[in-house]
Design a protein around this motif. Structure first.
Motif, short mmCIF file in Angstrom:
data_model
loop_
_atom_site.label_atom_id
_atom_site.label_comp_id
_atom_site.label_asym_id
_atom_site.label_seq_id
_atom_site.Cartn_x
_atom_site.Cartn_y
_atom_site.Cartn_z
N LYS A 374 0.84 -1.19 0.00
CA LYS A 374 0.00 0.00 0.00
C LYS A 374 0.88 1.25 0.00
N VAL A 375 0.51 2.22 -0.80
CA VAL A 375 1.20 3.51 -0.82
C VAL A 375 0.25 4.55 -0.24
N LEU A 376 0.69 5.21 0.81
CA LEU A 376 -0.19 6.14 1.53
C LEU A 376 0.50 7.47 1.79
N ASN A 377 -0.26 8.54 1.70
CA ASN A 377 0.21 9.82 2.21
C ASN A 377 0.37 9.70 3.72
N TRP A 378 1.47 10.18 4.26
CA TRP A 378 1.76 9.96 5.68
C TRP A 378 0.70 10.59 6.59
N LYS A 379 0.14 11.74 6.18
CA LYS A 379 -0.90 12.36 7.01
C LYS A 379 -2.15 11.47 7.05
N GLY A 380 -2.49 10.91 5.90
CA GLY A 380 -3.65 10.03 5.84
C GLY A 380 -3.48 8.82 6.73
N TYR A 381 -2.23 8.34 6.84
CA TYR A 381 -2.00 7.17 7.70
C TYR A 381 -2.22 7.52 9.16
#
Length: 385
Positions: A374-381
């Motif tokens: 999974k590739v995620l924006n760090w804020k979204g995580y």
């Protein structure tokens, strides 16, 4: 007052244990938290010379003043109290009698192990989590601002500028806390050591190399690293113990528990300096690792984070050990997804047989790839809850 996510866990610990110890770096908000959660308990700061003298010279009389318990702040200053505290809490079945705070884990644990083992619940309180300062993803500023400011409460309330606060914090730490643990004769050399350490953030800790630069032997460096660890300024991320091959590295990686402090130590004062700084990627990695650490410590959970690197150059920034599964995490400060993000993940997942992995980066696009990554924006995580 900013709500701390550790509040409910502190109440829970106080409902089970007769004594609760809240530990963390100086100025992380320990006193504010315990006084807000236990407003009716007497509060005593053992930094006060008169109170401390009374506690040391007449511990029975001192503790006798608080038959229903109390908050004892910076209690590592009076190790003489712990033996007497044991008798008092053992005489009553009541939980949550005494709330202790301390900014040096080594001194506090040493005293507790000797006298209060099994009677104390621990909570480690670090500087603010991002989700405590900012209530939702849309309010979170860019990562450069966060890396510059760090998470220490006085930066946000009352709002002391970082260029004024961090120099005074460092001076107080070196002149008071360091000498409390170890009688270091040359504090100027020790300060140079801390600044050199900041330049190695996100790297393997090489004691010999540091000793050569500072001008002291590696045993002294090891002792000084222990001081910084016990006072919650740095965290050493250990390599994972499970050998997927026989050529993994064995030295820990170094992180500071606050990126604002690292930025100050590196002489970074503005965002334009940070954007082009050679350690920007390492500072962003430090930001993410400390957020992962805070998620665990603020819930009184053991830190389940490791890293993996072999001697041929393959590396996984963070391994999250979930018992059955190991989740590899790559941390990237770029905003554009590229194939280099996945090379080490693919190598490690094939080697280990694990089926899931994660990339945390600064871009906006999210992906759930067919290979389990999974590739995620760090804020979204961090704001997904």
């Amino acid at each position: 007052m900013i709500y701390r996510k550790a509040s409910e866990k502190l109440l829970e610990l106080a409902s089970y244990f007769k004594v609760v110890a809240v530990v963390g770096p100086r100025q992380s908000g320990k006193t504010t938290l315990v006084r807000s959660i236990f407003p009716h308990k007497p509060y005593i700061s053992l930094e006060d010379p008169d109170r401390r003298r009374y506690a040391i010279e007449d511990p029975r009389g001192f503790l006798g003043d608080f038959p229903e318990g109390a908050i004892l702040d910076e209690v590592q200053r009076t190790p003489e109290l712990f033996s007497y505290l044991q008798g008092i809490v053992d005489d009553k079945p009541t939980t949550g009698q005494f709330i202790l705070t301390g900014s040096n884990n080594f001194l506090l644990q040493q005293s507790i192990t000797q006298s209060l083992a099994g009677r104390v619940g621990y909570l480690q309180l670090l500087p603010f989590q991002l989700a405590e300062i900012y209530s939702k993803e849309e309010e979170v500023p860019d990562e450069d601002s966060l890396m510059l400011n760090g998470g220490f409460p006085p930066i946000y309330q009352p709002g002391i500028p970082t260029h004024l606060w961090y120099p005074n914090y460092l001076r107080t730490y070196i002149e008071r806390d360091v000498r409390q643990v170890k009688n270091i004769s040359d504090l100027i050399v020790f300060e140079r050591f801390i600044r050199l350490l900041a330049g190695r953030v996100g790297q393997e800790l090489n004691l010999s190399s540091l000793g050569n630069e500072v001008g002291v032997d590696s045993k002294t460096i090891q002792s000084w690293v222990g001081i910084l660890e016990s006072s919650f300024l740095i965290y050493l991320l250990r390599p994972h113990f499970q050998n997927f091959n026989k050529i993994i590295v064995k030295r820990p990686k170094l992180y500071f528990l606050d990126t604002g402090l690292v930025s100050f130590l590196l002489g970074i004062e503005r965002k334009d300096q940070l954007k082009t700084h050679p350690l920007r990627g390492a500072l962003f990695e430090n930001l993410i690792v400390t957020e992962l650490i805070k998620q665990r410590t603020h819930q009184a959970q053991e830190i389940n984070l490791f890293f993996w690197r072999d001697k041929t150059g393959h590396e996984i920034d963070v391994l999250i050990d979930e018992g059955v599964d190991l989740i590899p995490v790559e941390i990237k400060s770029g905003k554009t997804i590229n194939s280099d993000y996945f090379k080490n993940l693919k190598f490690w997942m094939k080697l280990s047989g694990q089926k899931k992995g994660m990339v945390l980066y600064c871009g906006d696009q999210s992906q759930s790839r067919s290979d389990g990554v999974k590739v995620l924006n760090w804020k979204g995580y961090f704001y997904s809850d």
